[in-house]
Each structure stands twice: as structure tokens, then as C-alpha cells.
Scaffold this active site. Structure first.
Site, PDB file in Angstrom:
ATOM      1  CG  HIS A 168      -2.159  -0.783   1.048  1.00  0.00           C
ATOM      2  ND1 HIS A 168      -3.308  -0.276   0.481  1.00  0.00           N
ATOM      3  CD2 HIS A 168      -2.425  -2.068   1.346  1.00  0.00           C
ATOM      4  CE1 HIS A 168      -4.233  -1.219   0.452  1.00  0.00           C
ATOM      5  NE2 HIS A 168      -3.727  -2.332   0.962  1.00  0.00           N
ATOM      6  CE  LYS A 172      -6.683  14.014  -0.566  1.00  0.00           C
ATOM      7  NZ  LYS A 172      -6.579  12.814  -1.378  1.00  0.00           N
ATOM      8  NE  ARG A 173      -5.206  10.284   9.544  1.00  0.00           N
ATOM      9  CZ  ARG A 173      -5.060   9.358  10.497  1.00  0.00           C
ATOM     10  NH1 ARG A 173      -5.949   8.387  10.605  1.00  0.00           N
ATOM     11  NH2 ARG A 173      -4.057   9.412  11.345  1.00  0.00           N
ATOM     12  CE  LYS A 207      -3.371  10.945   2.602  1.00  0.00           C
ATOM     13  NZ  LYS A 207      -4.048  10.284   1.462  1.00  0.00           N
ATOM     14  CB  THR A 261     -10.164   5.197  -2.470  1.00  0.00           C
ATOM     15  OG1 THR A 261      -9.899   5.511  -1.098  1.00  0.00           O
ATOM     16  CG2 THR A 261      -9.453   3.917  -2.861  1.00  0.00           C
ATOM     17  CE  LYS A 272     -13.926   6.815  -0.550  1.00  0.00           C
ATOM     18  NZ  LYS A 272     -13.352   7.174   0.779  1.00  0.00           N
TER      19      LYS A 272
HETATM   20  C1  LIG Z   1     -12.080   7.401   1.132  1.00  0.00           C
HETATM   21  C2  LIG Z   1     -11.691   7.818   2.491  1.00  0.00           C
HETATM   22  C3  LIG Z   1     -10.348   8.042   2.792  1.00  0.00           C
HETATM   23  C4  LIG Z   1      -9.244   7.927   1.752  1.00  0.00           C
HETATM   24  O1  LIG Z   1      -9.107   9.170   1.120  1.00  0.00           O
HETATM   25  P1  LIG Z   1      -7.815   9.494   0.206  1.00  0.00           P
HETATM   26  O2  LIG Z   1      -8.168  10.802  -0.417  1.00  0.00           O
HETATM   27  O3  LIG Z   1      -7.725   8.402  -0.809  1.00  0.00           O
HETATM   28  O4  LIG Z   1      -6.657   9.567   1.103  1.00  0.00           O
HETATM   29  C5  LIG Z   1     -10.006   8.438   4.073  1.00  0.00           C
HETATM   30  N1  LIG Z   1     -10.949   8.597   5.026  1.00  0.00           N
HETATM   31  C6  LIG Z   1     -12.260   8.419   4.769  1.00  0.00           C
HETATM   32  C7  LIG Z   1     -13.253   8.630   5.854  1.00  0.00           C
HETATM   33  C8  LIG Z   1     -12.674   8.004   3.497  1.00  0.00           C
HETATM   34  O5  LIG Z   1     -13.970   7.804   3.259  1.00  0.00           O
END
Ligand SMILES: *Cc1c(COP(=O)(O)O)cnc(C)c1O
Length: 817
Positions: A361, A552-553, A558, A660, A664
Site C-alpha cells: 500500500h 483526507k488524512r 498529501k 480512493t 469518490k
Molecule cells: C475514502 C476515504 C479516505 C481515503 O481518502 P484518500 O483521499 O484516498 O486519502 C479516508 N478517510 C475516509 C473517511 C474516506 O472515506
């Protein structure tokens, strides 16, 4: 005495079941039921359906001798279950009406549910999406993990700083789990090895004086869409044995005995809150071993009860390792086969390698798991012996391929000969698996060429790519009911299980009526989010502004900072240059920082500080607003993502394995501004270069700069006045009047030639890309056309496609099999 229940009315078919649960499961009369009880009774009524289907499903698998697929993961970021289960079972309308008949609103009831946050971010959410897809496709897929008593911490913002609060999600239990104490699993840990011989004089080590951990399975039913298949996620809670160290009881130290009991129950107490960073703590190692040992025992027992032999094991069982966290499973299966079932090493090894597959990952060095040999010997003495034996035989293979190449031998060894010596978990996972995959095309290439080139040279056929996906059930169907209704009205509902059918929207992308309907839905979703921002931040934002979202985190790679530097630039343009933007924008951030990650926590403070300055400066006059929404989690993501106009995906190229969140957002009609990183590249290939805003260095260019020591950020700042102005504002306390020096460390890291994330190298390109966004958004028909084309072309990123690839290429399992 019998409860008086209303006769079933056709318009409220589930009212009776809910009322019965209120009365007999909760002891609450219907007339007095408060919202939390109504939620629980509703969930229990839904659970009845899940249990029936789960038993039917298991019987079907048994009869068909379906190949079982086991997904081992230390994290499952499930979020809420009520709405998802209702939609997947096809019961949403019926329950909604039944509750309405009782005077209750289903949305209010759904809001009672606490997120199951048993994961940090993308890796844990991927596991959750995979469970949904396996159930929807009718694959016999089981999740295995830990039933943490405390999930990921709750985030509060206090004076701009992140504060962590415990997430006691299991406080009153959860209706979505079935506890099975009768299926408890006993696991040995600690102790010592006695070097003995068997009757024939063969070395026969014995693991003695171990302590026991007890794992109690808690099963969560996982409903596939359509409700035919209901699979299981089995989460173990640690419990100490009742006779845990009876000796201490007998010698009279009762309190010490109880303390020990507390210690062993600590194992499933809390999720480690780091994302892409290893903790190196003993409790974490015990957690990893605990759930893997419980899972492997359960898997072996299930197999033997049907087949009585290990001959067929790899034909009937596939085990996927979600990152290296469960890599001890390789040693544990070997231990079971050799020590407990008396297979020869050779045969056991063939079975093990044919069974396991490993998903990598990350390429970030700080995230690669290593455990000190001494610690592993202390916690798992027999496993350490087995790992040494695996390594010994593996190194013989390396020597045979590259005679005399000692450097390569050292580089590939499972044991790193450092001080202290360490076990490299990725090497263990690769050696013990028949498949190693990355999670996006670029990432899988970099795994082969940068991260593990020696292993690729030795085992070229083992390496493959499986680009991530997300489930369209949760992330479109459930999260965006307005858009779902519009799409289904035009192309039917086949897309829910066959997302490629969204291409049927392409011909509608330029139709004004369809564009207007789409725009109305987006606007309504933005109103909902604006209300959330008001409720959580006391900030008024206009749903007519462009919503640009970075959620995101919080992590330096990032590059939340890059986004902030551009916001500061726009702010300075307004207040210094008098340049008024053509339309207002709202910049929205959300995300948690690992509690020990100081640089990330400082970024949160900076976002809130920039927000306070920008939002309260009358000269800005609402042209830009900045919001940080606290406590990013799945249920919040479901509200945020459908409201986005612009999805910000700007990691340094080569650092984000896949992402991911990017998927979304795009499938909900946000346009992406992004770097050529992770799955952004594949999103661009699908939606078309003209329908995405790509900027910045490529992974190859980043590498060349690093290799040539050619990064000169101060020179960039000197030669570009716009950049210098931004950094000056940051460094001179413009956003921290109470402590002018607070953000100097941020400036210093941005200006350091060692900044691994090359923020300043991409800043000019990012500002230009934002100008292109602006021009495009100013042409609403064009923007809407691109938006619709994004939705229409995101079919590839359904996790159904991902799972079908795993099933075919790695697991050799057939859906509905
Ligand atoms: C999809 C998702 C992530 C992953 O987000 P990235 O932009 O790919 O880092 C992290 N936290 C939550 C709550 C998510 O739904």
C-alpha cells in the site's frame, strides 16, 4: 403476557417487528421509545433479515464447495450500517414507511448511529468497499480483523488545534454484531523454546510456558446489493482466560492477578491512530499476531471440517494480506502445519505460498514495517525460529541465482542486519506469497522498479497491479440519492451493479435540461454541506460559491500546504492588489492528523489560522471562505463528497499509492485538480485530459530532481515574487498575530532543499491550474458538460471491477460459485 401489537398494515410492513424488538429486546414500550431506542430496535429488525440471509448464504457456499476468500486486515473503516443494509437488502422504502407510520423519520433514526471507525483512512476503507463488492458479486469472501473497543479518535478543534477524544463506539454494544463466545479461539503468546528431539532423533522444538490470549469472534453481517448474499466480517475481541495465571491467585496476590487480566484484554482495546507510519510498539505486534492467529485457526478448522485433508487447501482457500500488518500469518500457518499437523516443511511451504497473496500500500520508507528480532523472540519465540528457517531457505535460493553477490543477499534478507537486527515484514510477505500487487498502475510499476527491484528480478511473475476501486452502493447510490434518482430516471438502475453502464449518460452531457437537473441536485447537496459547516464551524458559506474540497488524512505528502499556499496567494491578490475574483469560492478542508505527528498538527492549526484571517477580513467581502470541518469520518465524507465542485488531489507525484477519495469525488460529479500520481493518472485516462485539471511534476521528474540533488526552493522563491510574497506573509505572522513566529517552522521546511514533497516546485503550476479552473467554472455549460462526463466515465473505479480482477488473477475464485 403478550404484547399488544398493531396488525401489519401494507403501508407499514415492518412496524410490528420494530415494536417487538423495542419491547422484547430493549424492554421499552413503543409509546415511550426515545430516538436511540428506536434506532436500535430498527437495526435489530433489519438484523433479523441479515441473519436469515447469512445462514442461507453459508449453506449455499457449503453445498457448492465455494472457494473461500479471506481478507485479513488490521483495519475496516465501515462507517454506518443501517442505511447501507436497508439499501442493499432492498428494504429502504418499506422501513421508511413503517417508521413514518410510527411517527418517526428514518433520516433522524439513521443519524443516531455511531460510525464504526475501525480504521485510519484509505487502507481501511478499501477493505470495507471490498467486503461490499465480494458480497454483491456472490463471492465467498470473509473479512478478518480486530473488534477494537475504541476506534479512531474523535477530532475536536480547540483554538485551531486538534484535540483527540476517545471513540467509545461500543459503549452500549452494537446491534450489527453477533457475539460468539462458543467459538472462542485460544492463542499462545510469549514463553520460551525447549530444544528437544523426537523419537527418531529429529530436532523437535517445544514452545513452553506460553500465556494464553482468548479471541472472541464478533460477526458483522455484510449484505450484498440485492440481498441474496450476506457474507461475514469476523472481528476478534481479546479476553483473558478465567484461570489466567491461577498460580498468582493461589499464592494470594489477588489484585496482581486481576491486573494481568486487564493486560491481556488490552490487546483489542484501541486502534493505533497512525496512517502510513509504523509505531514499533510491543502491543501493536501482539495485536497483529492475535488476530492473525485467531483467523488462521478458524480458516484451517473450517477447511478441515469440510475436506479432512490439506491436499486441497490452496484450491479451496485464498488469503489476501492487506499490507504487511497480517504478514505473521505466513509464519503462523507454517507453525500450524508443521508443529500441530505434522506436515513436512516442504509440503507446508508449498501450501503456504500457494495460499497467500500480499497487497502493498505504500512506497513511503517510514511506513515499511520492521520489528526488532529481540522483541519478536520475546513475544513469539517459535515464530521467530520459523522466520529464520524461511529466511535460510530463501537466501539459498538467492545464492543459487546470484552466486557471490553478498550485497544483494543482505538487501533481500528477511532479516536486516542492523542494530538492532530487524525483521522486514514486507520481505516475509513476498517470500510467503504467490502474488504481490500494488494498488494503481503507477504504484505497481514503482514497486517493481524502485521499492523491490531485486524481488522483481527473482520472481517477475509474482508482481501485478490491481487498481483500487470504491463501492458505488455507498459512495453514489446511498451518499447521493438525488443524483441516483436522476441517473436512474434516464438510464435505469443497472449501473448500481455494473458501473460501466454510466456511459449511457454521455449523450446527455450537453443537454441543457439534463445539465440543469444535475446542477439543481449539486446545489441541494451544497446546501446540506453549508448547513453542516454552520453547525460545526459557525461559519456561513454560500452554496452559490465554488466548493473546492481537500478532505483526507492530514499528511505532508498529501500537500494540504500546497492548497493553503494558493489560498494565501488569492487572499493577497484581493487585499494587496485589489483583484476581485469573478465568483466566490469556498475552500473546505477535513482530515485527522496522527496524534504524534507534529508537522501535520501544525498544518491543522495553520488552516484554521488562515481561515480566521480570511473569513474575518472585511476587504475579502465573502469572495473567499475557508472552512475546516472537524472529525472527518465515513458518515461525514458521505455528506462532503456529493457537495464538491472541485476535488483537490495534489500529492507529490510518486507518493500516493492510489487514493480512493479521488474516485469518490469524481463519480459524484466533482472535477479534479490533481497531480500525475496514483490513480489520478488512470482517472485522467478514463475521463479524458480535457475533463480534468492536471499539473505539476511527474514521478520521473520528482525522482530526477531528488537523484540530482537539484531542488533549490529558495531560488524559486527569489525568482518568483508571487511565491516570495506568500512565504513572507506566512513567516511574518500575518496569520498568527498572537505569535508571529508560530509558522516560521513551516516556512523553513518549505524552503529546505530536503523538503521531500517539493511543495515550491509545483506551486506556480498549481496556481496556473487554478486559473484554468476559474475560467472553466465561469462557463457554466462547459463546466456541467465536463462534470457529467466525469460521472459517465468513472465505471472503471467500481470496486466490483477490482474484486473481479483479484478473483480471476489471484484467488482463482468464481463469483456466484
Ligand atoms: C475514502 C476515504 C479516505 C481515503 O481518502 P484518500 O483521499 O484516498 O486519502 C479516508 N478517510 C475516509 C473517511 C474516506 O472515506
Amino acid at each position: 403476557m403478550k404484547a399488544k401489537v398493531k396488525a401489519v398494515t401494507p403501508s407499514a410492513p415492518h412496524r410490528q417487528s420494530i415494536t417487538r424488538h423495542l419491547r422484547y429486546s430493549l424492554g421499552t414500550p413503543e409509546t415511550k421509545a426515545p430516538l436511540p431506542s428506536l434506532y436500535e430496535a430498527t437495526a435489530l429488525a433489519v438484523r433479523d433479515h441479515l441473519i436469515d440471509k447469512m445462514m442461507e448464504t453459508e449453506a449455499r457456499y457449503e453445498k457448492k464447495k465455494a472457494k473461500r476468500v479471506y481478507y485479513l486486515s488490521l483495519e475496516f473503516l465501515m462507517g454506518r450500517s443501517l442505511g447501507n443494509n436497508l439499501y442493499n437488502l432492498g428494504l429502504f422504502e418499506a422501513f421508511s414507511e413503517s417508521l413514518a407510520d410510527m411517527g418517526a423519520d428514518i433520516d433522524e433514526i439513521r443519524a443516531q448511529e455511531h460510525d464504526a471507525a475501525l480504521g485510519n483512512g484509505g487502507l481501511g476503507r478499501l477493505a470495507a468497499c471490498f467486503l461490499d463488492s465480494m458480497a454483491t458479486l456472490g463471492l465467498a469472501g470473509y473479512g478478518y480483523g480486530i473488534n477494537y473497543e475504541f476506534g479512531l479518535f474523535k477530532q475536536e478543534i480547540d483554538n485551531g488545534y486538534q484535540k483527540e477524544k476517545p471513540d467509545n463506539w461500543l459503549g452500549n454494544g452494537t446491534p450489527w454484531q453477533l457475539k460468539h463466545p462458543e467459538k472462542q479461539c485460544i492463542v499462545p503468546v510469549y514463553g520460551r523454546i525447549v530444544h528437544a528431539e523426537d523419537r527418531e532423533g529429529n530436532y523437535n522444538p517445544m514452545w513452553m510456558d506460553w500465556k494464553t490470549l482468548i479471541g472472541i469472534p464478533h460477526d458483522m453481517p455484510i449484505a450484498g446489493y440485492g440481498g441474496k448474499t450476506v457474507n461475514t466480517l469476523r472481528l476478534y475481541a481479546a479476553k483473558s482466560s478465567d484461570d489466567f495465571d491461577m498460580d498468582i491467585f493461589n499464592t494470594g496476590d489477588y489484585l496482581k492477578a486481576v491486573e494481568q487480566k486487564m493486560t491481556s484484554e488490552t490487546v483489542s482495546k484501541v486502534l493505533y491512530p497512525s496512517d502510513a507510519m509504523e509505531s514499533g510498539r510491543e502491543l501493536r505486534l501482539v495485536q497483529e499476531y492475535f488476530f492473525v492467529a485467531c483467523a488462521i485457526r478458524d480458516i484451517v478448522d473450517r477447511h478441515l471440517s469440510s475436506y479432512k485433508t490439506f491436499n486441497t487447501f490452496p484450491d479451496r482457500v485464498a488469503i489476501q494480506l492487506n499490507d504487511t500488518h497480517p504478514a505473521l500469518a505466513v509464519a503462523e500457518l507454517m507453525r500450524l502445519l508443521v508443529d500441530e499437523h505434522a506436515l513436512t516443511w516442504k509440503r507446508a511451504w508449498a501450501i503456504t505460498c500457494a495460499t497467500f497473496a500480499y497487497t502493498n500500500h505504500t512506497l513511503l520508507p517510514e511506513a515499511l514495517e520492521k520489528w526488532p528480532v529481540a522483541l519478536m523472540e520475546h513475544v513469539l519465540p517459535r515464530h521467530m525460529q520459523i522466520i529464520f528457517e524461511i529466511n535460510h531457505r530463501f537466501l539459498d535460493e538467492v545464492k543459487a541465482k546470484w552466486p557471490g553477490d553478498n550485497a544483494r543477499l543482505a538487501a533481500m534478507s528477511i532479516i536486516e542486519e542492523s542494530h538492532p537486527r530487524q525483521v522486514r515484514m514486507a520481505h516475509l510477505a513476498i517470500v510467503g506469497s504467490h502474488s504481490v500487487n500494488g494498488v494503481a498502475a503507477l504504484h505497481s510499476e514503482l514497486v517493481k522498479t524502485e521499492l523491490l527491484p531485486d524481488f522483481y528480478a527473482l520472481y517477475p511473475k509474482r508482481f501485478n497491479n490491481k487498481t483500487n476501486g470504491v463501492t458505488p452502493r455507498r459512495w453514489l447510490f446511498k451518499a447521493n440519492p438525488g443524483l441516483t434518482a436522476l441517473i436512474t430516471r434516464h438510464i435505469g438502475d443497472g449501473w448500481v451493479t455494473d458501473m460501466d453502464r454510466l456511459t449511457g449518460l454521455e449523450p446527455l452531457s450537453r443537454e441543457p435540461a439534463f445539465q440543469d437537473a444535475f446542477g439543481t441536485i449539486k446545489r441541494a447537496n451544497k446546501e446540506v454541506l453549508a448547513k453542516t459547516i454552520w453547525d460545526t464551524c459557525r461559519l456561513k458559506v454560500s452554496p452559490d460559491s465554488l466548493f473546492a474540497i481537500h478532505a483526507k488524512r492530514i499528511h505532508e505528502y498529501k500537500r494540504q500546504l500546497l492548497c493553503l499556499l494558493h489560498i494565501i496567494h488569492q487572499y493577497l491578490e484581493i487585499v494587496e492588489d485589489g483583484k476581485i475574483p469573478n465568483f466566490p469560492r469556498t475552500y473546505i478542508f477535513a482530515g485527522k492528523a496522527a496524534p504524534g505527528y507534529e508537522a501535520a498538527k501544525r498544518i491543522i492549526k495553520l488552516i484554521n489560522s488562515v481561515a480566521a484571517t480570511v473569513n474575518n477580513d472585511p476587504r475579502v467581502n465573502d469572495a473567499i471562505k475557508v472552512a475546516f470541518i472537524p472529525d472527518y469520518r465515513v458518515s461525514l465524507a458521505e455528506r462532503i463528497i456529493p457537495a464538491a465542485d472541485l476535488s483537490v488531489q495534489i500529492s507529490t507525484a510518486g507518493k500516493e499509492a492510489s487514493g480512493t477519495g479521488n474516485m469518490k469525488f469524481a463519480m459524484n460529479g466533482a472535477l479534479t485538480i490533481g497531480t500525475l500520481d496514483g490513480a489520478n493518472i488512470e482517472i485522467m485516462e478514463e475521463v479524458g485530459e480535457e475533463n480534468i485539471f492536471i499539473f505539476g511534476l511527474t514521478a520521473g521528474e520528482v525522482q530526477a530532481i531528488r537523484a540530482g540533488h537539484a531542488y533549490r526552493p529558495w531560488a524559486i522563491a527569489e525568482s518568483e515574487p508571487v511565491i516570495k510574497r506568500i512565504l513572507d506573509a506566512l513567516g511574518t505572522g500575518r496569520f498568527s498575530p498572537d505569535a508571529p513566529g508560530r509558522f516560521i517552522p513551516v516556512c523553513e521546511s518549505l524552503l529546505s532543499q530536503y523538503d521531500p514533497y517539493l511543495h515550491l516546485a509545483d506551486l506556480s503550476a498549481y496556481i496556473k491550474a487554478q486559473e484554468q479552473v476559474e475560467a472553466c467554472y465561469d462557463t457554466p455549460r462547459l463546466w456541467m458538460e465536463k462534470t457529467i462526463l466525469n460521472v459517465a466515465r468513472m465505471g472503471k473505479f467500481s470496486s466490483d471491477r477490482t474484486i473481479l480482477e483479484y478473483a480471476k488473477d489471484i484467488w482463482n475464485a468464481t463469483p456466484k460459485g
